[in-house]
Design an enzyme around this catalytic site. Structure first.
Site, PDB file in Angstrom:
ATOM      1  N   ASN A   7     -60.295  -8.948  41.407  1.00  0.00           N
ATOM      2  CA  ASN A   7     -61.701  -8.577  40.894  1.00  0.00           C
ATOM      3  C   ASN A   7     -62.515  -9.335  42.346  1.00  0.00           C
ATOM      4  O   ASN A   7     -62.071  -8.324  43.412  1.00  0.00           O
ATOM      5  CB  ASN A   7     -61.612  -9.845  40.386  1.00  0.00           C
ATOM      6  CG  ASN A   7     -61.511 -11.190  39.942  1.00  0.00           C
ATOM      7  OD1 ASN A   7     -60.377 -11.323  39.623  1.00  0.00           O
ATOM      8  ND2 ASN A   7     -61.768 -12.452  40.299  1.00  0.00           N
ATOM      9  N   ASP A   8     -62.947 -10.355  42.972  1.00  0.00           N
ATOM     10  CA  ASP A   8     -63.622 -10.102  43.964  1.00  0.00           C
ATOM     11  C   ASP A   8     -63.326 -10.000  45.186  1.00  0.00           C
ATOM     12  O   ASP A   8     -61.895 -10.926  45.259  1.00  0.00           O
ATOM     13  CB  ASP A   8     -64.041 -12.282  44.117  1.00  0.00           C
ATOM     14  CG  ASP A   8     -64.558 -12.999  42.769  1.00  0.00           C
ATOM     15  OD1 ASP A   8     -64.639 -12.367  42.018  1.00  0.00           O
ATOM     16  OD2 ASP A   8     -64.347 -14.006  42.723  1.00  0.00           O
TER      17      ASP A   8
ATOM     18  N   TRP B  97     -56.257  -9.690  34.703  1.00  0.00           N
ATOM     19  CA  TRP B  97     -56.369 -11.317  35.033  1.00  0.00           C
ATOM     20  C   TRP B  97     -55.499 -12.276  34.429  1.00  0.00           C
ATOM     21  O   TRP B  97     -55.117 -12.019  33.882  1.00  0.00           O
ATOM     22  CB  TRP B  97     -58.071 -11.759  34.618  1.00  0.00           C
ATOM     23  CG  TRP B  97     -57.862 -12.680  36.313  1.00  0.00           C
ATOM     24  CD1 TRP B  97     -58.981 -13.013  37.218  1.00  0.00           C
ATOM     25  CD2 TRP B  97     -57.933 -14.270  35.624  1.00  0.00           C
ATOM     26  NE1 TRP B  97     -59.323 -13.766  37.593  1.00  0.00           N
ATOM     27  CE2 TRP B  97     -58.241 -15.242  36.888  1.00  0.00           C
ATOM     28  CE3 TRP B  97     -57.141 -15.185  34.897  1.00  0.00           C
ATOM     29  CZ2 TRP B  97     -57.943 -16.361  36.676  1.00  0.00           C
ATOM     30  CZ3 TRP B  97     -56.873 -16.159  34.878  1.00  0.00           C
ATOM     31  CH2 TRP B  97     -57.981 -16.579  35.960  1.00  0.00           C
TER      32      TRP B  97
ATOM     33  N   SER C 159     -61.686 -17.778  44.633  1.00  0.00           N
ATOM     34  CA  SER C 159     -62.490 -16.941  46.157  1.00  0.00           C
ATOM     35  C   SER C 159     -62.649 -17.700  46.748  1.00  0.00           C
ATOM     36  O   SER C 159     -62.392 -19.249  46.910  1.00  0.00           O
ATOM     37  CB  SER C 159     -63.774 -15.942  45.463  1.00  0.00           C
ATOM     38  OG  SER C 159     -62.844 -15.128  44.533  1.00  0.00           O
TER      39      SER C 159
ATOM     40  N   ARG D 293     -66.540 -24.504  43.538  1.00  0.00           N
ATOM     41  CA  ARG D 293     -65.612 -22.565  43.673  1.00  0.00           C
ATOM     42  C   ARG D 293     -66.009 -22.392  45.110  1.00  0.00           C
ATOM     43  O   ARG D 293     -67.580 -22.367  45.356  1.00  0.00           O
ATOM     44  CB  ARG D 293     -64.643 -22.301  42.550  1.00  0.00           C
ATOM     45  CG  ARG D 293     -65.516 -21.882  41.681  1.00  0.00           C
ATOM     46  CD  ARG D 293     -64.696 -21.190  40.355  1.00  0.00           C
ATOM     47  NE  ARG D 293     -65.649 -20.144  39.580  1.00  0.00           N
ATOM     48  CZ  ARG D 293     -65.909 -20.602  38.797  1.00  0.00           C
ATOM     49  NH1 ARG D 293     -65.652 -21.955  37.867  1.00  0.00           N
ATOM     50  NH2 ARG D 293     -66.966 -19.827  37.660  1.00  0.00           N
ATOM     51  N   ASP D 294     -65.497 -21.819  45.085  1.00  0.00           N
ATOM     52  CA  ASP D 294     -65.854 -19.889  46.147  1.00  0.00           C
ATOM     53  C   ASP D 294     -66.324 -20.373  47.061  1.00  0.00           C
ATOM     54  O   ASP D 294     -67.842 -20.323  47.814  1.00  0.00           O
ATOM     55  CB  ASP D 294     -66.572 -19.112  44.654  1.00  0.00           C
ATOM     56  CG  ASP D 294     -66.167 -18.995  43.881  1.00  0.00           C
ATOM     57  OD1 ASP D 294     -64.476 -18.962  43.704  1.00  0.00           O
ATOM     58  OD2 ASP D 294     -66.694 -18.608  42.827  1.00  0.00           O
TER      59      ASP D 294
ATOM     60  N   GLU E 229     -71.796 -18.468  40.873  1.00  0.00           N
ATOM     61  CA  GLU E 229     -70.260 -18.520  41.763  1.00  0.00           C
ATOM     62  C   GLU E 229     -70.517 -17.689  43.173  1.00  0.00           C
ATOM     63  O   GLU E 229     -71.680 -16.990  42.907  1.00  0.00           O
ATOM     64  CB  GLU E 229     -69.395 -17.885  40.918  1.00  0.00           C
ATOM     65  CG  GLU E 229     -68.924 -18.060  39.490  1.00  0.00           C
ATOM     66  CD  GLU E 229     -67.928 -17.132  38.410  1.00  0.00           C
ATOM     67  OE1 GLU E 229     -67.239 -17.501  37.722  1.00  0.00           O
ATOM     68  OE2 GLU E 229     -68.331 -15.594  38.092  1.00  0.00           O
TER      69      GLU E 229
ATOM     70  N   TRP F 177     -67.425  -9.213  34.597  1.00  0.00           N
ATOM     71  CA  TRP F 177     -66.662  -9.347  33.082  1.00  0.00           C
ATOM     72  C   TRP F 177     -67.023  -9.439  32.493  1.00  0.00           C
ATOM     73  O   TRP F 177     -65.835  -9.379  31.597  1.00  0.00           O
ATOM     74  CB  TRP F 177     -66.840 -10.891  33.853  1.00  0.00           C
ATOM     75  CG  TRP F 177     -66.083 -11.726  35.451  1.00  0.00           C
ATOM     76  CD1 TRP F 177     -66.781 -12.401  35.631  1.00  0.00           C
ATOM     77  CD2 TRP F 177     -65.111 -11.236  35.466  1.00  0.00           C
ATOM     78  NE1 TRP F 177     -65.942 -12.397  37.126  1.00  0.00           N
ATOM     79  CE2 TRP F 177     -64.601 -12.018  37.085  1.00  0.00           C
ATOM     80  CE3 TRP F 177     -63.687 -11.443  34.802  1.00  0.00           C
ATOM     81  CZ2 TRP F 177     -63.682 -11.964  36.877  1.00  0.00           C
ATOM     82  CZ3 TRP F 177     -63.004 -11.233  34.922  1.00  0.00           C
ATOM     83  CH2 TRP F 177     -62.480 -12.046  36.316  1.00  0.00           C
TER      84      TRP F 177
HETATM   85  C1  FRU Z   1     -65.300 -14.335  40.253  1.00  0.00           C
HETATM   86  C2  FRU Z   1     -64.746 -15.579  39.434  1.00  0.00           C
HETATM   87  C3  FRU Z   1     -64.996 -16.956  40.812  1.00  0.00           C
HETATM   88  C4  FRU Z   1     -63.613 -17.064  40.590  1.00  0.00           C
HETATM   89  C5  FRU Z   1     -62.889 -15.745  40.742  1.00  0.00           C
HETATM   90  C6  FRU Z   1     -61.501 -16.048  40.130  1.00  0.00           C
HETATM   91  O1  FRU Z   1     -65.982 -13.247  39.791  1.00  0.00           O
HETATM   92  O2  FRU Z   1     -64.786 -15.907  38.483  1.00  0.00           O
HETATM   93  O3  FRU Z   1     -66.492 -17.959  40.430  1.00  0.00           O
HETATM   94  O4  FRU Z   1     -62.980 -17.564  42.095  1.00  0.00           O
HETATM   95  O5  FRU Z   1     -63.781 -15.009  40.234  1.00  0.00           O
HETATM   96  O6  FRU Z   1     -61.148 -14.724  39.579  1.00  0.00           O
END
Ligand code: FRU
Length: 476
Positions: free
Chosen positions: A21-22, A46, A79, A152-153, A204, A286
């Site tokens: 993903n990210d 995931w 992330s 987060r992130d 996010e 998502w």
């Molecule tokens: C965004 C997210 C982030 C998180 C990551 C987890 O797509 O939900 O907020 O850090 O993916 O994989």
């Protein structure tokens, strides 16, 4: 490596195998663009998150590297970002070597399972060998959770006016800014956004960047949101305004989107690229990312995009265009001037790059034909003043009921003409309209290769310039 499986993107990065993903930790260092990515090496859905790693000299051709960060006692590796600590503020540098420092979220699955609300904390790791190996800091986490479930992130930038590192952090329904002299000790500065922007989901993956505009700095705050995007699910919004090193002050209250399509998410920019702002997102949503019908890998990244600041109707907007490095892969197959568009047909296979310009804006439709009536349709609808991508009949869509859809975006540009750039890969279209002020990215899963393109337009529409190019696979 050459990847030629069915549905493998040929001009976009995707991992050799397994789930992504990210994009994470994007940093430019000594002639190399690093792209880390949320990665689960144990499967195609995931799972416990790692940071995968890939590198490029030109943002187009990628060489996948071994996994960079593995889950640890503090949790999964969610992330985050990476910086080149050129002044060695962290003290991680040795013998004059600039450390690369990654700042990421440790997500503790046990805390989450136990119903706690402090299971996401920020940690750092450093590399002294150009991102090959990483050492996690013994003092992790460097920023502890005060009791906010979604915390987060972290995206970290050096802000010269205050001579500090600024961390932009997604904190549930708003952004919190923190500052640090050394990447290890963080102080809260301010909060932004509780009552502004889109709030149909959790905030996010933010980013904070500055553009020079007529001798003045204009700041852009990127905030990804899931769900609550303009065409459902996950998407990237942004705010324009001012950042004084402590607080972000928006210049207006308009909700703006980097990409109106369904399939650009978690997009942020590379650090250490000077005045250039290069953006890249995850090319999925998502709503269905875990269900798309690829077999060995799941999901890919968008084309890297050069961001710039434009003014329309007295407001600042961010425009996106594919980085110029992509041109080196393009061979022109048809170039026309003063084309009276109507029923024109071009035989063509993917991947391709297309640009066109018209002096006026009228109804216009471009169809990509995949045989047996399957098509992808993009265009402009004058009555509603909207751009659209329709993937309703493009191919496989039974894996999720939200997939077969027509997506729209309002026209923001005020000029009379239209300017369109398209990047079409095996399973994606990226449409940059009106010089990128409106961008739409959609993925699709055709059952046969692209055969031809046709244009249908209001008979008055004069296409001044039209250029169709074939793109070389980046995997050859
Ligand atoms: C965004 C997210 C982030 C998180 C990551 C987890 O797509 O939900 O907020 O850090 O993916 O994989």
């Amino acid at each position: 490596t050459v990847y030629h499986e069915r549905w493998r993107p040929q001009v976009h990065f995707s991992p050799k195998a397994h789930w992504t993903n990210d994009p994470n930790g994007m940093v430019y260092s000594n002639g190399t663009y690093h792209l880390f990515f949320q990665y689960f090496p144990g499967g195609t859905t995931w799972g416990p998150m790692h940071w995968g790693h890939t590198i490029s000299k030109d943002l187009i051709h990628w060489q996948e590297q071994p996994v960079a960060l593995y889950p640890d006692s503090l949790g999964y590796i969610f992330s985050g970002s990476a910086v080149a600590d050129v002044h060695n503020t962290s003290g991680f540098g040795k013998g004059g070597k600039t450390p690369l420092v990654a700042i990421y979220t440790n997500h503790d699955p046990k805390g989450e399972h136990d119903g706690k609300n402090d299971f996401q904390n920020q940690s750092i790791a450093y590399s002294l060998d150009e991102g090959k190996t990483w050492t996690k800091y013994s003092g992790n986490p460097v920023l502890k959770n005060p009791g906010i479930r979604d915390f987060r992130d972290p995206k970290v930038n050096w802000v010269e006016t205050v001579k500090k590192w600024i961390m932009t952090l997604a904190t549930q329904d708003h952004i919190t800014f923190f500052s640090s002299p050394d990447l290890k000790n963080w102080t809260k500065e301010s909060e932004f956004g509780k009552t502004l922007g889109a709030h149909g989901g959790v905030w996010e993956c933010p980013d904070l960047l500055a553009f020079d505009h007529q001798g003045k700095k204009v700041w852009v705050l990127i905030v990804n949101i899931n769900p609550g995007g303009p065409n459902k699910g996950s998407a990237t919004q942004y705010f324009t305004g001012d950042f004084d090193g402590h607080t972000f002050t928006p210049g207006d209250s308009i909700t703006k989107w980097i990409d109106y399509g369904a399939d650009e998410y978690a997009g942020i920019t590379w650090s250490n690229t000077g005045k250039r702002h290069v953006f890249l997102g995850w090319m999925s949503n998502w709503m269905y990312a875990n269900e798309v019908p690829t077999k060995t890998w799941r999901n890919a990244m968008t084309i890297p995009r050069e961001l710039s600041l434009v003014k329309e109707n007295g407001h600042f907007y961010v425009s996106s265009l594919p980085v110029k490095e992509l041109q080196a892969s393009a061979t022109t197959v048809s170039r026309r001037t003063n084309l009276k568009a109507n029923g024109d047909v071009y035989m063509c296979t993917a991947p391709l790059y297309l640009t066109m310009k018209a002096d006026e804006l009228k109804d216009f439709t471009m169809s990509f034909h995949y045989g047996a009536g399957a098509e992808l349709v993009i265009g402009f609808d004058k009555a509603s003043n909207t751009w659209f991508i329709d993937r309703t009949t493009t191919g496989e869509h039974g894996f999720n009921k939200e997939f077969a859809a027509r997506h729209t975006a309002p026209r923001i540009a005020t000029g009379k003409g239209l300017e369109l750039t398209l990047v079409v890969d095996e399973t994606s279209v990226e449409m940059f309209a009106d010089h990128g002020v409106i961008t739409m990215t959609d993925i699709f899963f055709p059952n046969a290769p692209l055969q031809k393109i046709s244009i249908t337009a209001d008979k008055e529409l004069l296409i001044r310039q039209w250029q169709l190019s074939k793109l070389k696979s980046i995997w050859k």
